[in-house]
Design a protein around this motif. Sequence first.
Motif, PDB file in Angstrom:
ATOM      1  N   VAL A 166     -31.072  20.845  11.229  1.00  0.00           N
ATOM      2  CA  VAL A 166     -31.104  22.055  12.062  1.00  0.00           C
ATOM      3  C   VAL A 166     -31.263  23.208  11.322  1.00  0.00           C
ATOM      4  CG1 VAL A 166     -29.911  23.390  13.691  1.00  0.00           C
ATOM      5  CG2 VAL A 166     -29.989  20.980  14.088  1.00  0.00           C
ATOM      6  N   ILE A 167     -30.601  23.341  10.087  1.00  0.00           N
ATOM      7  CA  ILE A 167     -30.698  24.561   9.177  1.00  0.00           C
ATOM      8  C   ILE A 167     -32.053  24.625   8.547  1.00  0.00           C
ATOM      9  CG2 ILE A 167     -29.856  25.628   7.168  1.00  0.00           C
ATOM     10  CD1 ILE A 167     -27.258  24.316   7.824  1.00  0.00           C
ATOM     11  N   THR A 168     -32.588  23.463   8.205  1.00  0.00           N
ATOM     12  CA  THR A 168     -33.825  23.593   7.357  1.00  0.00           C
ATOM     13  C   THR A 168     -34.963  23.668   8.401  1.00  0.00           C
ATOM     14  OG1 THR A 168     -33.634  20.971   7.759  1.00  0.00           O
ATOM     15  CG2 THR A 168     -33.118  21.889   5.524  1.00  0.00           C
ATOM     16  N   ALA A 169     -34.710  23.296   9.831  1.00  0.00           N
ATOM     17  CA  ALA A 169     -35.807  23.638  10.853  1.00  0.00           C
ATOM     18  C   ALA A 169     -35.973  24.881  10.738  1.00  0.00           C
ATOM     19  CB  ALA A 169     -35.565  22.997  12.029  1.00  0.00           C
ATOM     20  N   ILE A 170     -34.804  25.913  10.978  1.00  0.00           N
ATOM     21  CA  ILE A 170     -34.736  27.292  10.818  1.00  0.00           C
ATOM     22  C   ILE A 170     -35.472  27.822   9.617  1.00  0.00           C
ATOM     23  CG2 ILE A 170     -33.310  29.367  10.842  1.00  0.00           C
ATOM     24  CD1 ILE A 170     -31.302  27.546  12.602  1.00  0.00           C
ATOM     25  N   ILE A 171     -35.269  27.584   8.548  1.00  0.00           N
ATOM     26  CA  ILE A 171     -35.726  27.825   7.184  1.00  0.00           C
ATOM     27  C   ILE A 171     -37.365  27.667   7.260  1.00  0.00           C
ATOM     28  CG2 ILE A 171     -35.927  27.449   4.916  1.00  0.00           C
ATOM     29  CD1 ILE A 171     -33.044  26.655   4.724  1.00  0.00           C
ATOM     30  N   ALA A 172     -37.873  26.504   7.878  1.00  0.00           N
ATOM     31  CA  ALA A 172     -39.164  26.363   7.995  1.00  0.00           C
ATOM     32  C   ALA A 172     -39.772  27.466   8.959  1.00  0.00           C
ATOM     33  CB  ALA A 172     -39.559  24.796   8.435  1.00  0.00           C
ATOM     34  N   LEU A 173     -39.160  27.507  10.055  1.00  0.00           N
ATOM     35  CA  LEU A 173     -39.654  28.679  11.074  1.00  0.00           C
ATOM     36  C   LEU A 173     -39.744  30.172  10.427  1.00  0.00           C
ATOM     37  CD1 LEU A 173     -38.202  27.683  14.288  1.00  0.00           C
ATOM     38  CD2 LEU A 173     -40.554  27.494  13.595  1.00  0.00           C
ATOM     39  N   THR A 174     -38.642  30.284   9.673  1.00  0.00           N
ATOM     40  CA  THR A 174     -38.517  31.740   8.704  1.00  0.00           C
ATOM     41  C   THR A 174     -39.639  31.826   7.943  1.00  0.00           C
ATOM     42  OG1 THR A 174     -36.188  31.465   9.408  1.00  0.00           O
ATOM     43  CG2 THR A 174     -37.058  33.138   7.903  1.00  0.00           C
ATOM     44  N   LEU A 175     -40.079  30.783   7.054  1.00  0.00           N
ATOM     45  CA  LEU A 175     -41.061  30.875   6.236  1.00  0.00           C
ATOM     46  C   LEU A 175     -42.411  31.050   6.836  1.00  0.00           C
ATOM     47  CD1 LEU A 175     -40.192  27.648   3.940  1.00  0.00           C
ATOM     48  CD2 LEU A 175     -40.430  30.063   3.143  1.00  0.00           C
ATOM     49  N   VAL A 187     -43.837  37.471   2.590  1.00  0.00           N
ATOM     50  CA  VAL A 187     -42.914  38.622   1.589  1.00  0.00           C
ATOM     51  C   VAL A 187     -42.546  38.044   0.620  1.00  0.00           C
ATOM     52  CG1 VAL A 187     -40.679  40.093   1.888  1.00  0.00           C
ATOM     53  CG2 VAL A 187     -42.464  39.670   3.809  1.00  0.00           C
ATOM     54  N   LYS A 188     -42.428  38.320  -0.693  1.00  0.00           N
ATOM     55  CA  LYS A 188     -42.201  37.483  -1.910  1.00  0.00           C
ATOM     56  C   LYS A 188     -40.681  37.202  -1.996  1.00  0.00           C
ATOM     57  CE  LYS A 188     -46.328  38.705  -4.649  1.00  0.00           C
ATOM     58  NZ  LYS A 188     -46.909  39.336  -5.764  1.00  0.00           N
ATOM     59  N   PRO A 189     -39.904  38.371  -2.022  1.00  0.00           N
ATOM     60  CA  PRO A 189     -38.348  37.957  -2.067  1.00  0.00           C
ATOM     61  C   PRO A 189     -37.842  37.188  -1.089  1.00  0.00           C
ATOM     62  CG  PRO A 189     -38.858  40.579  -2.484  1.00  0.00           C
ATOM     63  CD  PRO A 189     -40.040  39.715  -1.806  1.00  0.00           C
ATOM     64  N   ILE A 190     -38.268  37.331   0.107  1.00  0.00           N
ATOM     65  CA  ILE A 190     -37.687  36.361   1.223  1.00  0.00           C
ATOM     66  C   ILE A 190     -37.981  35.079   0.839  1.00  0.00           C
ATOM     67  CG2 ILE A 190     -37.667  36.303   3.539  1.00  0.00           C
ATOM     68  CD1 ILE A 190     -38.066  39.042   4.245  1.00  0.00           C
ATOM     69  N   THR A 191     -39.264  34.736   0.774  1.00  0.00           N
ATOM     70  CA  THR A 191     -39.951  33.270   0.491  1.00  0.00           C
ATOM     71  C   THR A 191     -39.025  32.877  -0.818  1.00  0.00           C
ATOM     72  OG1 THR A 191     -41.981  34.092   1.310  1.00  0.00           O
ATOM     73  CG2 THR A 191     -41.807  32.084  -0.114  1.00  0.00           C
ATOM     74  N   ALA A 192     -38.969  33.574  -1.888  1.00  0.00           N
ATOM     75  CA  ALA A 192     -38.287  32.831  -2.885  1.00  0.00           C
ATOM     76  C   ALA A 192     -36.748  32.601  -2.520  1.00  0.00           C
ATOM     77  CB  ALA A 192     -38.220  33.864  -4.173  1.00  0.00           C
ATOM     78  N   SER A 193     -36.167  33.304  -1.822  1.00  0.00           N
ATOM     79  CA  SER A 193     -34.816  33.069  -1.428  1.00  0.00           C
ATOM     80  C   SER A 193     -34.566  31.832  -0.479  1.00  0.00           C
ATOM     81  CB  SER A 193     -34.129  34.220  -0.686  1.00  0.00           C
ATOM     82  OG  SER A 193     -34.003  35.183  -1.567  1.00  0.00           O
ATOM     83  N   LEU A 194     -35.544  31.869   0.585  1.00  0.00           N
ATOM     84  CA  LEU A 194     -35.678  30.594   1.465  1.00  0.00           C
ATOM     85  C   LEU A 194     -36.058  29.276   0.745  1.00  0.00           C
ATOM     86  CD1 LEU A 194     -37.733  32.350   4.404  1.00  0.00           C
ATOM     87  CD2 LEU A 194     -35.477  31.892   4.306  1.00  0.00           C
ATOM     88  N   LEU A 195     -36.742  29.417  -0.345  1.00  0.00           N
ATOM     89  CA  LEU A 195     -36.937  28.117  -1.244  1.00  0.00           C
ATOM     90  C   LEU A 195     -35.488  27.705  -1.626  1.00  0.00           C
ATOM     91  CD1 LEU A 195     -40.534  28.505  -2.833  1.00  0.00           C
ATOM     92  CD2 LEU A 195     -39.911  27.427  -0.585  1.00  0.00           C
ATOM     93  N   LEU A 231     -47.654  29.037  -1.544  1.00  0.00           N
ATOM     94  CA  LEU A 231     -47.142  30.151  -2.458  1.00  0.00           C
ATOM     95  C   LEU A 231     -48.247  30.997  -3.146  1.00  0.00           C
ATOM     96  CD1 LEU A 231     -44.106  28.376  -4.471  1.00  0.00           C
ATOM     97  CD2 LEU A 231     -44.077  30.029  -2.610  1.00  0.00           C
ATOM     98  N   GLU A 232     -49.273  30.121  -3.357  1.00  0.00           N
ATOM     99  CA  GLU A 232     -50.454  30.833  -4.121  1.00  0.00           C
ATOM    100  C   GLU A 232     -51.365  31.653  -2.924  1.00  0.00           C
ATOM    101  OE1 GLU A 232     -51.531  28.082  -8.123  1.00  0.00           O
ATOM    102  OE2 GLU A 232     -52.360  27.695  -6.040  1.00  0.00           O
ATOM    103  N   SER A 233     -51.719  31.088  -1.911  1.00  0.00           N
ATOM    104  CA  SER A 233     -52.508  31.420  -0.907  1.00  0.00           C
ATOM    105  C   SER A 233     -51.712  32.595   0.218  1.00  0.00           C
ATOM    106  CB  SER A 233     -53.252  30.401  -0.121  1.00  0.00           C
ATOM    107  OG  SER A 233     -52.330  29.625   0.607  1.00  0.00           O
ATOM    108  N   VAL A 234     -50.733  32.300   0.456  1.00  0.00           N
ATOM    109  CA  VAL A 234     -49.993  33.127   1.386  1.00  0.00           C
ATOM    110  C   VAL A 234     -48.911  34.034   0.881  1.00  0.00           C
ATOM    111  CG1 VAL A 234     -48.491  33.023   3.480  1.00  0.00           C
ATOM    112  CG2 VAL A 234     -50.099  31.413   3.282  1.00  0.00           C
ATOM    113  N   THR A 235     -48.109  33.537  -0.072  1.00  0.00           N
ATOM    114  CA  THR A 235     -47.083  34.572  -0.480  1.00  0.00           C
ATOM    115  C   THR A 235     -47.733  35.259  -1.910  1.00  0.00           C
ATOM    116  OG1 THR A 235     -45.362  32.856  -0.328  1.00  0.00           O
ATOM    117  CG2 THR A 235     -44.740  34.417  -1.664  1.00  0.00           C
ATOM    118  N   GLY A 236     -48.697  34.863  -2.623  1.00  0.00           N
ATOM    119  CA  GLY A 236     -49.490  35.769  -3.568  1.00  0.00           C
ATOM    120  C   GLY A 236     -48.815  35.352  -4.842  1.00  0.00           C
ATOM    121  N   PHE A 237     -48.099  34.201  -4.937  1.00  0.00           N
ATOM    122  CA  PHE A 237     -47.302  33.961  -6.430  1.00  0.00           C
ATOM    123  C   PHE A 237     -48.504  33.038  -7.121  1.00  0.00           C
ATOM    124  CE2 PHE A 237     -43.000  33.547  -4.704  1.00  0.00           C
ATOM    125  CZ  PHE A 237     -42.743  34.963  -4.954  1.00  0.00           C
ATOM    126  N   HIS A 238     -48.565  33.329  -8.459  1.00  0.00           N
ATOM    127  CA  HIS A 238     -49.641  32.430  -9.212  1.00  0.00           C
ATOM    128  C   HIS A 238     -48.718  32.156 -10.577  1.00  0.00           C
ATOM    129  CE1 HIS A 238     -52.950  33.292  -6.656  1.00  0.00           C
ATOM    130  NE2 HIS A 238     -52.512  34.773  -6.618  1.00  0.00           N
TER     131      HIS A 238
END
Length: 406
Positions: free
Chosen positions: A286-295, A301-309, A240-247
């Motif tokens: 299966v669903i969580t595997a898809i989420i991992a690939l989407t991450l 992308v901050k909104p997408i990452t937050a929603s995926l978490l 989250l810090e190095s890729v998404t840019g959250f701090h």
Amino acid sequence: MSIATTTKIEPTATPWMAVTSLSVLAFLLVGLEFMPASLLTPIAADLSITEGQAGLSIVVSGALAVMASLLGNTLLGHIDRRKTVLMYTAALTTSSLAVAIAPNFTVFLAGRALAGIAIGGFWSLSTSLAARLARKEDVTKAIALLQIGNASALVIAAPLGSFLEALIGWRTTFLVTVPIGVALLVWQLAVLPKMPPKASASIGAMVGLLNRKDFATGMAAIAVAFIGQNTLSIYLRPFLESVTGFHDVAVSFALLGLGLGGLAGLTLIGRVLRRGTNPVLIGLPVITAIIALTLIASGDVKPITASLLVLWGLFTSPLIVAWNAWMARTIPDNLEAGGGLQVALMQCALAGGAFVGGVLFDHVGWWSGFLLSSLLLIGSALLAAATVRSTANSSLKYQPEGVSHV
């Protein structure tokens, strides 16, 4: 964790304060087990190590938890269970103190080792303790109360740890739990009754269950799924810090969203399981595997990452509940041995995920751990499918006359 109940003398009334004290201990155990995952960056900076090396703190606690879950009941089998619980509470409190004041990485790991002993030892006994304390009609409520402590810690441990670290530092964050542990120890001294030791499941009984094909593939599915989950989950903060840019506070809120998603999943899974266990065992990985690939694709992308978490928490947290329901149906007369083995496997998965994820994070890149997580989760789904088929065949083979297979 599922542990079989044993014959007991029925108490005149359920000592709810004693059961509640066990729930609080469960909360502290789970919270302190996963708190380092949200503190890897400051821990690594303070101790002059890499974030992957800091993840070894989870490997160490997981490894000791495995040993305690397998050997604890045997080595401490002659000790009153009241004293055993007090020992685990004291070990956890001492662990927090050692971690908080650790002058180097070695002392830090020693403190985490103590936490692992408490985690594995308590969880291998927890449900049976609740069952011994409660009246027969209150056993379900007592076990549910234990799980409230567990679920609550899963929700708030990571975001609270990250938030407190930003305010008071990671060392003080651990130090705060020391007086809480001392207070809990005093409380347990006052409310826990004597619980003379009884025969406990041996390692031989646990290993013997693996001779059943359906049980063996089920345990493999559990292990692979949790290695996959932890390969990703433990390294979310540096991602989250190095890729998404959250701090700072943003990281805390992102992890809180994950925790709230997990709580929602635990709340809803009971209703889903009434419709059938098998689709859940296969579908969730299966669903969580898809989420991992989407991450991997959208991690910046901050909104997408937050929603995926939030979705990650929603679909990962109920998996162990589904597997417990499967195990209760599959080995109803051997739940103590099965529960002990399950605790050991889950702790191995936690340690394995932390180790592999740390190596990949340091030497390949953050995306590699996420990719491996996805592949492992798909592997778990395939193993779950094999387990479902094997369990169905076993049920048909051993079905009593006059009972229809559902």
